[in-house]
Scaffold this motif. Structure first.
Motif, PDB file in Angstrom:
ATOM      1  N   TYR A  30       0.852  -1.192   0.000  1.00 16.29           N
ATOM      2  CA  TYR A  30       0.000   0.000   0.000  1.00 16.29           C
ATOM      3  C   TYR A  30       0.886   1.240   0.000  1.00 16.29           C
ATOM      4  N   THR A  31       0.453   2.271  -0.721  1.00 17.89           N
ATOM      5  CA  THR A  31       1.278   3.476  -0.836  1.00 17.89           C
ATOM      6  C   THR A  31       0.668   4.687  -0.144  1.00 17.89           C
ATOM      7  N   ILE A  32      -0.557   4.560   0.353  1.00 14.67           N
ATOM      8  CA  ILE A  32      -1.210   5.690   1.008  1.00 14.67           C
ATOM      9  C   ILE A  32      -1.700   5.257   2.388  1.00 14.67           C
ATOM     10  N   ILE A  33      -1.330   6.020   3.391  1.00 13.83           N
ATOM     11  CA  ILE A  33      -1.811   5.821   4.757  1.00 13.83           C
ATOM     12  C   ILE A  33      -2.515   7.109   5.159  1.00 13.83           C
ATOM     13  N   VAL A  34      -3.707   7.008   5.717  1.00 19.63           N
ATOM     14  CA  VAL A  34      -4.479   8.184   6.091  1.00 19.63           C
ATOM     15  C   VAL A  34      -4.593   8.263   7.609  1.00 19.63           C
ATOM     16  N   ASP A  35      -4.223   9.411   8.154  1.00 21.64           N
ATOM     17  CA  ASP A  35      -4.373   9.698   9.586  1.00 21.64           C
ATOM     18  C   ASP A  35      -5.164  10.996   9.669  1.00 21.64           C
ATOM     19  N   ILE A  36      -6.364  10.922  10.233  1.00 18.67           N
ATOM     20  CA  ILE A  36      -7.241  12.085  10.252  1.00 18.67           C
ATOM     21  C   ILE A  36      -7.401  12.600  11.674  1.00 18.67           C
ATOM     22  N   VAL A  37      -7.199  13.890  11.839  1.00 20.48           N
ATOM     23  CA  VAL A  37      -7.482  14.575  13.096  1.00 20.48           C
ATOM     24  C   VAL A  37      -8.459  15.695  12.754  1.00 20.48           C
ATOM     25  N   LEU A  38      -9.623  15.651  13.365  1.00 20.20           N
ATOM     26  CA  LEU A  38     -10.633  16.659  13.083  1.00 20.20           C
ATOM     27  C   LEU A  38     -10.498  17.812  14.079  1.00 20.20           C
ATOM     28  N   ALA A  39     -10.108  18.973  13.592  1.00 18.16           N
ATOM     29  CA  ALA A  39      -9.947  20.142  14.457  1.00 18.16           C
ATOM     30  C   ALA A  39     -11.292  20.557  15.037  1.00 18.16           C
ATOM     31  N   LYS A  40     -11.311  20.874  16.306  1.00 17.03           N
ATOM     32  CA  LYS A  40     -12.505  21.352  17.008  1.00 17.03           C
ATOM     33  C   LYS A  40     -13.649  20.335  16.990  1.00 17.03           C
ATOM     34  N   PHE A  41     -13.335  19.064  16.765  1.00 14.24           N
ATOM     35  CA  PHE A  41     -14.361  18.030  16.657  1.00 14.24           C
ATOM     36  C   PHE A  41     -15.301  18.037  17.856  1.00 14.24           C
ATOM     37  N   PHE A  42     -14.751  18.026  19.058  1.00 10.71           N
ATOM     38  CA  PHE A  42     -15.585  17.923  20.252  1.00 10.71           C
ATOM     39  C   PHE A  42     -16.373  19.192  20.527  1.00 10.71           C
ATOM     40  N   ASP A  43     -15.927  20.310  19.996  1.00 13.34           N
ATOM     41  CA  ASP A  43     -16.657  21.564  20.179  1.00 13.34           C
ATOM     42  C   ASP A  43     -17.921  21.617  19.329  1.00 13.34           C
ATOM     43  N   GLU A  44     -17.999  20.796  18.301  1.00 16.21           N
ATOM     44  CA  GLU A  44     -19.087  20.892  17.331  1.00 16.21           C
ATOM     45  C   GLU A  44     -20.064  19.722  17.335  1.00 16.21           C
ATOM     46  N   VAL A  45     -19.904  18.767  18.235  1.00 14.45           N
ATOM     47  CA  VAL A  45     -20.804  17.606  18.257  1.00 14.45           C
ATOM     48  C   VAL A  45     -22.245  18.083  18.460  1.00 14.45           C
ATOM     49  N   ASN A  46     -23.123  17.692  17.542  1.00 13.51           N
ATOM     50  CA  ASN A  46     -24.537  18.036  17.625  1.00 13.51           C
ATOM     51  C   ASN A  46     -25.226  17.027  18.548  1.00 13.51           C
ATOM     52  N   HIS A  47     -25.770  17.508  19.662  1.00 13.39           N
ATOM     53  CA  HIS A  47     -26.381  16.624  20.660  1.00 13.39           C
ATOM     54  C   HIS A  47     -27.539  15.816  20.095  1.00 13.39           C
ATOM     55  N   HIS A  48     -28.439  16.479  19.376  1.00 18.48           N
ATOM     56  CA  HIS A  48     -29.618  15.788  18.847  1.00 18.48           C
ATOM     57  C   HIS A  48     -29.224  14.683  17.870  1.00 18.48           C
ATOM     58  N   ARG A  49     -28.303  14.995  16.981  1.00 18.45           N
ATOM     59  CA  ARG A  49     -27.863  13.996  15.996  1.00 18.45           C
ATOM     60  C   ARG A  49     -27.161  12.841  16.687  1.00 18.45           C
ATOM     61  N   LEU A  50     -26.301  13.121  17.666  1.00 17.48           N
ATOM     62  CA  LEU A  50     -25.595  12.059  18.377  1.00 17.48           C
ATOM     63  C   LEU A  50     -26.568  11.135  19.099  1.00 17.48           C
ATOM     64  N   ILE A  51     -27.539  11.711  19.797  1.00 18.13           N
ATOM     65  CA  ILE A  51     -28.517  10.889  20.510  1.00 18.13           C
ATOM     66  C   ILE A  51     -29.339  10.060  19.518  1.00 18.13           C
ATOM     67  N   TRP A  52     -29.680  10.646  18.370  1.00 22.94           N
ATOM     68  CA  TRP A  52     -30.404   9.888  17.350  1.00 22.94           C
ATOM     69  C   TRP A  52     -29.548   8.717  16.864  1.00 22.94           C
ATOM     70  N   MET A  53     -28.254   8.984  16.570  1.00 24.08           N
ATOM     71  CA  MET A  53     -27.358   7.931  16.094  1.00 24.08           C
ATOM     72  C   MET A  53     -27.205   6.836  17.149  1.00 24.08           C
ATOM     73  N   LEU A  54     -27.036   7.226  18.400  1.00 27.38           N
ATOM     74  CA  LEU A  54     -26.924   6.237  19.470  1.00 27.38           C
ATOM     75  C   LEU A  54     -28.220   5.437  19.594  1.00 27.38           C
ATOM     76  N   GLY A  55     -29.352   6.107  19.392  1.00 28.66           N
ATOM     77  CA  GLY A  55     -30.657   5.459  19.493  1.00 28.66           C
ATOM     78  C   GLY A  55     -30.893   4.403  18.428  1.00 28.66           C
ATOM     79  N   THR A  56     -30.149   4.471  17.322  1.00 26.00           N
ATOM     80  CA  THR A  56     -30.302   3.443  16.287  1.00 26.00           C
ATOM     81  C   THR A  56     -29.706   2.119  16.734  1.00 26.00           C
ATOM     82  N   ARG A  57     -28.850   2.155  17.768  1.00 26.52           N
ATOM     83  CA  ARG A  57     -28.222   0.922  18.254  1.00 26.52           C
ATOM     84  C   ARG A  57     -28.513   0.627  19.718  1.00 26.52           C
ATOM     85  N   ILE A  58     -28.824   1.647  20.484  1.00 24.83           N
ATOM     86  CA  ILE A  58     -29.092   1.454  21.911  1.00 24.83           C
ATOM     87  C   ILE A  58     -30.596   1.535  22.114  1.00 24.83           C
ATOM     88  N   GLY A  59     -31.189   0.444  22.512  1.00 25.65           N
ATOM     89  CA  GLY A  59     -32.637   0.402  22.659  1.00 25.65           C
ATOM     90  C   GLY A  59     -33.156   0.903  23.994  1.00 25.65           C
TER      91      GLY A  59
END
Length: 143
Positions: A70-99
């Motif tokens: 392989y010739t390409i390795i990807v390492d991703i760091v998302l700047a300000k990731f934790f500052d921008e987490v949308n609560h409603h979307r996260l809870i919805w996403m968690l709700g798709t797996r947590i009953g």
């Protein structure tokens, strides 16, 4: 929750949240129950904040991939990731797996917990401060 701002090596600041002992205990209990159930659903190539995985293992895997041609390795760091987490979307996403609605309610309460910083409390409407026990779960569900 107490907040503390620490300087980043390349400039700027990072907000850390220091949960109470009770909050940390409940968050850790949630994490220990959910991680074995859902860890297997995450990519085998994901090493960040995974149980029994480390940056050293990620580097070893990357080296092996290079040896395998392989010739390409990807390492991703998302700047300000934790500052921008949308609560409603996260809870919805968690709700798709947590009953269990009670678990989702607890996680939602942790997301909205105010932070005491320099003598003032600020309420969160988005984002989550680093330093919480549920951080690995949040990362895996948001990425």
């Amino acid at each position: 929750m107490k907040g503390i701002e620490i300087p980043k090596p390349q400039g700027g600041i990072r907000l850390l949240g220091i949960p109470t002992v009770k909050d940390r205990l409940v968050q850790q209990a949630i994490l220990e129950i959910l991680t074995p159930m859902y860890d297997k659903t995450f990519s085998d190539n994901s090493y960040g904040f995974r149980f029994k995985r480390s940056a050293h293992q990620a580097l070893a895997k990357a080296c092996q991939n290079v040896k395998d041609g392989y010739t390409i390795i990807v390492d991703i760091v998302l700047a300000k990731f934790f500052d921008e987490v949308n609560h409603h979307r996260l809870i919805w996403m968690l709700g798709t797996r947590i009953g269990d609605k009670r678990v989702l309610r607890l996680i939602n309460l942790f997301l909205k917990t105010g932070i005491f910083l320099e003598g003032m409390e600020s309420q969160r409407i988005k984002g989550t401060p680093q330093g919480r026990s549920l951080k690995p779960l949040i990362i895996q569900y948001c990425t």
